[in-house]
Design a protein around this motif. Structure first.
Motif, PDB file in Angstrom:
ATOM      1  N   TYR A 266      14.392  -8.930  -1.817  1.00 26.19           N
ATOM      2  CA  TYR A 266      12.411  -7.735  -1.667  1.00 26.19           C
ATOM      3  C   TYR A 266      11.845  -9.015  -1.872  1.00 26.19           C
ATOM      4  O   TYR A 266      10.102  -8.667  -1.794  1.00 26.19           O
ATOM      5  N   LEU A 270      11.192  -7.765   1.995  1.00 24.23           N
ATOM      6  CA  LEU A 270       9.826  -6.977   1.623  1.00 24.23           C
ATOM      7  C   LEU A 270       8.374  -7.235   2.016  1.00 24.23           C
ATOM      8  O   LEU A 270       7.847  -6.541   2.151  1.00 24.23           O
ATOM      9  N   MET A 273       7.122  -8.940   4.121  1.00 26.10           N
ATOM     10  CA  MET A 273       7.451  -7.664   5.554  1.00 26.10           C
ATOM     11  C   MET A 273       7.907  -8.446   6.725  1.00 26.10           C
ATOM     12  O   MET A 273       7.767  -8.046   7.364  1.00 26.10           O
ATOM     13  N   TYR A 275      11.025  -8.041   8.163  1.00 25.14           N
ATOM     14  CA  TYR A 275      11.794  -6.775   7.804  1.00 25.14           C
ATOM     15  C   TYR A 275      13.390  -6.873   8.296  1.00 25.14           C
ATOM     16  O   TYR A 275      14.661  -6.801   8.678  1.00 25.14           O
TER      17      TYR A 275
ATOM     18  N   GLU B  83       5.822   2.389  -3.602  1.00 27.21           N
ATOM     19  CA  GLU B  83       5.574   2.827  -2.437  1.00 27.21           C
ATOM     20  C   GLU B  83       4.758   2.545  -1.233  1.00 27.21           C
ATOM     21  O   GLU B  83       5.247   3.306  -0.440  1.00 27.21           O
ATOM     22  N   GLN B  85       2.127   0.831  -0.256  1.00 26.03           N
ATOM     23  CA  GLN B  85       2.424   0.224   0.744  1.00 26.03           C
ATOM     24  C   GLN B  85       2.879   0.609   1.839  1.00 26.03           C
ATOM     25  O   GLN B  85       3.357  -0.124   2.938  1.00 26.03           O
ATOM     26  N   THR B  86       4.994   0.136   1.370  1.00 26.40           N
ATOM     27  CA  THR B  86       5.894   0.346   2.399  1.00 26.40           C
ATOM     28  C   THR B  86       5.703   1.403   3.108  1.00 26.40           C
ATOM     29  O   THR B  86       5.433   1.227   4.254  1.00 26.40           O
ATOM     30  N   LYS B  87       4.448   2.809   2.368  1.00 30.47           N
ATOM     31  CA  LYS B  87       4.456   4.211   3.466  1.00 30.47           C
ATOM     32  C   LYS B  87       3.608   3.368   4.180  1.00 30.47           C
ATOM     33  O   LYS B  87       3.329   3.832   5.125  1.00 30.47           O
ATOM     34  N   ASN B  89       2.994   1.062   5.176  1.00 28.21           N
ATOM     35  CA  ASN B  89       3.398   0.164   6.752  1.00 28.21           C
ATOM     36  C   ASN B  89       4.180   0.483   7.470  1.00 28.21           C
ATOM     37  O   ASN B  89       4.224   0.422   8.711  1.00 28.21           O
TER      38      ASN B  89
END
Lengths: 309, 497
Positions: A266, A270, A273, A275, B83, B85-87, B89
């Motif tokens: 994490y 993550l 980014m 990935y 979530e 920022q993840t969303k 991205n």
């Protein structure tokens, strides 16, 4: 021979078409959401930009085992691997038997209403979100007015910072997992117990067996196959120490016993980014899980227990 | 036959009616489509997944169309959700949903963010006027392309040392303005309240507040004699800082759990926090809400600056890569820039208040129309979906006249751009590329963990100060030098612009 087999298959398909149709949605779900996305594992061997989309999977540069090397060469690799396995083993040792004991105990409760109340109360924590559970744990264990430390003060002891103590932190995690999951986990065992032939209990009763003896010599052996199956699956998940509760509760003083693979990924993958790196670590975990699953299944069969395959 | 004919006629009429309605709707849509649209990902913390009630949102949208000729479209999502920022991205990567304006750490978004140089020159004079050259440089890549509009830049207001005013008054001492006065102030407070303690919001926050009392460069990188960019952990004086804090922790000055997960609000409620050294909004927003609700009575005050042997003890907060960006997939980037430019008009602060709070006269009104700074919020159902210019440049233009937020905005206005209250890092305008850093110096995450973990271990006494040299050796072993090399390379590459 082939023609006969083909006819046999299609014959079976036609004969049991209702069952195949029933299974079709589940199979499609597995195919679309589990097997097709496996093609995306290729990003573990590429340097993917998160915004390059599907096209990026094909066009981004191939970097070989770079992400795996980054993971293995990390200064904390052995620490986080050890923490992950340690927490999971601790859970298997102390947490795995609890749903079984709970199911056996509930099976002995005569009053239907009381049994249902206990079952419901034991299931409820499973539905709490991790944030709520973490908040409860912090409130109970804090040195400023927390329940546990208040009791310690009453007993004349000094308050303890449990969440900052490497000695206690893993135990707190395991107890939290057990509290949250024991009730829900007992459902499978209760379902298996209801399938036991009542005549076995009657015969044992006629032979003078008490309730405890019946539980030990009839109930447990009859659900042994379920226990072994679930144990195999748990061993297969040896590298899954959980993420949410650890992430919500851990802090710098306990990193050395609580930082696990998922929290490391994490932070390192993550948040930035990365990935591809996160996928590489996930792939490593999956391969290890598969090997452990096969080994555990092999061991179970050698001990004359039914395996997974 | 007759029945069939009637049925056929009815069907035909129905088809004609449907086609006509669609055409009419299409015509209307065509007429509406001539108004450029801008899709805005939430920029303010008030936006939730439920969003503003539809009728209200449409009314404000209509008002903004009249004012700007542009139709803003909000995208409700929980701003504070982990979530979020993840969303964002995932949506940017999948391109399944249109997003025109969003914010984030711009080096991470170079692949999806549109360079803005020409657009800002043509359509964004207010935007360019709102920021210093250094702030814009920090959002410019090594090729000279401006990738984003600065959201935060360099801030002088985020970490302060606050003192409980009541305890100071009862102890009969003035608010400390030098480092040397802080410990005696706490001891004096403890004579009034034996439980008075120091609280911090996080390790990094309190180092940003106080490290400047021990090192010349504060909580920031420093340049060694060989021109290498070193991390703060190896600066002269850092060991003394850690040793002093360890001594204070041992003496019980700190809230025991200050370095582990805790709820700042609950601790502040206890009334025992004599000194708070941390993120400003814990006091300006969270504590202000408690005061407004009547849950607490103690007030917190802070000096403009606290001086140490080397000057200010706080370090200015460099968040220079946080930027508002426009997506490469935006079909009308000119409209997006124009909409932003309208909000950044410092001669008309009512523009940004309208975008953030609604229609003037209906949803908000100036307290003093001549001054145009404080305003009263008349309604609270609009969540701010059309606020695209959130950040320091617009935060200093306005202040809601509410007990909960007035302190917050006046603090920002007074201190945000006053960088002389803290140490300005030498590389404040250099936008380090985090991704490049991780690629070239993979040890950076290990180093970050080691520093934060071991500093806390030393302070809490879990590790003796005698181990300090061993700790420095561990840093080297973990790859500290590779991080220094990469930081230096980027600094030399980017500082030239």
């Amino acid at each position: 021979m082939t023609a006969v087999k083909s006819m046999g298959f299609f014959h079976a398909l036609k004969k049991y078409r209702a069952y195949y149709l029933l299974a079709l949605p589940g199979l499609l779900y597995l195919l679309i959401f589990r097997y097709v996305p496996m093609a995306g594992l290729v990003i573990a061997f590429k340097d993917i930009s998160p915004f390059s989309g599907i096209q990026g999977i094909l066009t981004q540069p191939f970097v070989g085992f770079r992400w795996f090397q980054k993971f293995f060469h990390s200064y904390y690799f052995w620490n986080i691997l050890g923490n992950t396995i340690g927490i999971r083993l601790q859970w298997i040792l102390f947490g795995f038997p609890v749903p079984i004991i709970l199911a056996l105990s509930l099976n002995e409760v005569m009053s239907g209403g009381y049994k249902r109340v206990i079952q419901t109360v034991s299931y409820i924590p499973y539905f709490f979100s991790s944030v709520v559970v973490a908040g409860l744990v912090m409130t109970i264990l804090t040195t400023e007015g927390g329940l546990v430390n208040n009791i310690l003060r009453l007993l004349g002891r000094e308050p303890v910072m449990f969440l900052a103590s490497p000695k206690y932190f893993r135990s707190i995690l395991v107890v939290t997992y057990i509290w949250q999951g024991a009730g829900w986990g007992s459902i499978v065992y209760l379902a298996a117990i209801t399938g036991i032939d009542p005549q076995l209990y009657e015969s044992a009763g006629l032979d003078g067996a008490g309730r405890f003896q019946k539980a030990v010599h009839i109930t447990v052996p009859c659900i042994a196959s379920i226990i072994v199956l679930l144990l195999i699956l748990n061993i297969g998940n040896l590298l899954e120490a959980g993420f949410e509760i650890i992430f919500l509760l851990y802090s710098e003083p306990v990193y050395k016993v609580a930082d696990v693979i998922d929290t490391y990924v994490y932070r390192s993958g993550l948040i930035g980014m990365q990935y591809s790196f996160a996928t590489a670590v996930g792939l490593f975990k999956s391969i290890v899980a598969m090997i452990l699953l096969i080994l555990a299944d092999f061991t179970a069969k050698r001990l004359d227990q039914p395996g997974l395959f | 036959m007759t029945n069939r004919r009637v049925l056929a006629i009815l069907i035909a009429l129905g088809l004609v009616f449907t086609a006509t309605a669609s055409w009419a709707k299409g015509s209307t849509e065509t007429a509406v489509k001539t108004v450029p649209e801008v899709y805005i990902w939430p920029q303010v913390g008030t936006v939730t997944a439920q969003g503003t009630p539809k009728a209200k949102l449409e009314a404000i949208q209509k008002h903004l169309i009249e004012k700007t000729g542009i139709k803003p479209i909000g995208m409700p999502t929980d701003y504070y959700s982990t979530e979020n920022q993840t969303k964002l991205n995932l949506i940017l990567a999948s391109r399944q949903q249109r997003i025109d304006v969003f914010s984030g750490n711009w080096p991470e978004y170079v692949d999806v963010a549109l360079p803005l140089n020409d657009l800002l020159t043509k359509y964004g004079p207010n935007i360019l006027k709102a920021f210093s050259k250094e702030a814009m440089l920090a959002c410019t890549d090594k090729d000279g392309k401006i990738i984003g509009i600065p959201r935060l830049g360099v801030m002088g207001h985020t970490q302060f040392t606050w003192f409980q005013e009541d305890l100071l008054k009862k102890a009969g001492i003035a608010i400390p303005t030098t480092w040397a006065e802080i410990e005696p102030a706490l001891l004096a407070m403890r004579k009034v309240n034996p439980n008075a303690m120091i609280l911090t919001s996080s390790t990094n926050d309190f180092m940003r507040c106080w490290l400047g009392a021990f090192t010349k460069t504060g909580f920031a990188n420093w340049l060694d004699a060989n021109g290498k960019v070193q991390l703060f952990v190896t600066a002269d004086g850092f060991k003394t800082f850690v040793a002093t804090m360890a001594d204070w922790y041992r003496k019980g000055y700190f809230f025991k759990e200050t370095f582990i997960k805790h709820d700042d609000t609950e601790v502040l409620k206890s009334g025992n926090v004599g000194i708070f050294a941390g993120w400003y909004s814990r006091i300006t927003i969270l504590y202000s809400r408690l005061l407004a609700a009547g849950g607490v009575t103690a007030k917190y005050v802070m000096p403009d600056r606290i001086l140490g042997p080397n000057g200010p003890i706080a370090t200015d907060n460099v968040s220079n890569t946080n930027a508002i960006m426009i997506s490469k997939n935006c079909p009308d980037p000119a409209a997006a820039v124009k909409f932003l430019n309208w909000q950044y008009d410092t001669d008309h602060p009512e523009n940004v208040v309208t975008a953030n709070y609604g229609v003037e006269g209906t949803d908000w009104a100036w307290v003093n129309p001549k001054e145009k700074y404080l305003f009263n919020q008349l309604t609270k159902d609009y969540q701010g979906e059309f606020m695209a210019s959130a950040g320091l440049a617009t935060d200093v233009l306005l202040a809601p006249n509410t007990p909960e937020l007035l302190s917050h905005y006046t603090t920002i206005r007074k201190y945000a751009l006053n960088l002389s209250n803290g140490i300005l890092p030498f590389d404040a305008t250099v936008a380090y590329d985090g991704k490049e850093l991780k690629n070239r110096a993979p040890a950076v995450d290990d180093i970050n963990r080691m520093v934060s973990e071991q500093v806390v271990q030393f302070i809490m006494g879990a590790r003796p100060m005698g181990d300090w040299d061993a700790f420095l050796g561990e840093l080297k072993k973990a790859g500290y030098d590779s991080v220094v090399e990469e930081n230096t390379r980027q600094y030399n590459l980017l500082k030239k612009k």
